[in-house]
Design an enzyme around this catalytic site. Sequence first.
Site, PDB file in Angstrom:
ATOM      1  N   GLU A   1      36.492  65.176  63.130  1.00 42.40           N
ATOM      2  CA  GLU A   1      35.516  64.377  62.374  1.00 42.40           C
ATOM      3  C   GLU A   1      35.752  64.579  60.892  1.00 42.40           C
ATOM      4  OE1 GLU A   1      31.399  64.977  63.500  1.00 42.40           O
ATOM      5  OE2 GLU A   1      30.718  64.643  61.432  1.00 42.40           O
TER       6      GLU A   1
ATOM      7  N   GLU B   1      28.238  62.580  53.249  1.00 45.94           N
ATOM      8  CA  GLU B   1      27.076  63.015  54.010  1.00 45.94           C
ATOM      9  C   GLU B   1      26.044  63.497  52.996  1.00 45.94           C
ATOM     10  OE1 GLU B   1      26.456  65.212  58.261  1.00 45.94           O
ATOM     11  OE2 GLU B   1      27.872  66.105  56.862  1.00 45.94           O
TER      12      GLU B   1
END
Length: 278
Positions: free
Chosen positions: A160, A165
């Site tokens: 990932e 984020e």
Amino acid sequence: MSKENFNTKWYSISLAKSFLTTALLLVVFGCSDDEKQKVTTMNKLVIQDEFDTNGAPNSAIWTYDIGTGSNGWGNNELEYYTDSSDNVKVEDGMLQITAKKEAYMGSEYTSARLLTKGLFEQKYGRFEARIKMPWGQGIWPAFWLLGADSDTVTWPLCGEIDIMEYKGQEPTVTHGTVHGPGYSGATAITKSYDLINNRFDTDFHIFGIEWGKNYINFYVDDVLYNQITPDKVTGEWVYDKPFYIILNLAVGGNYVGSPNNETTFPQTMLVDYVRVYE
């Protein structure tokens, strides 16, 4: 997937020169003293979505995850993801992903999660999006990549890459992270970028990576703030295969905590464009 299927537009030679100049500047000015950064010029546009057509997102590029992932997508998130126009639509030249506080299918909130899985997947390149963030405790937008073999290789073995984020309660900070075998969740390899005298919810910013063999560069507004290489991870390097794109707006979860009484709804993540180069 062929370039024709995505109505690919090719950039001019002048843009290619611009990227070359930017790459050289990033090498000179974006590096910390203890890091020897690599930057490869990537200026061939492979796919783009400028979100210029009102309505549902382009079905040739985007599909949806629907539901809760049974356990809040592994993060104890509180939302139920839908493909409803109340949660996701293109309007006024923007992709709008909206989290609402409403009871639906046993969840307290609804939102949306878009992905290019099975439609567009690429190994290496420049992935970028221009985004304006929502704000508030428990609000969790993200722009990220997941290994294209995620159906057969369980997370985090599939890999990932979190290009962006963000915790809604920390509106000046964003994070660039990788998760893989031996380094995931709380032990993920990550670095933060902090805006000076500004916030991510008051204006648009460009979040991206330049990903090549044995390195992933993270940047905000062309500022290169992090490079992750095989020697920096504490397990296997799994970033040598195609990945697909995800854009989502979560509510609650282990990373951000739950909304509180001061969190207002609805909250909307605005995406001006997504572009990928090789």
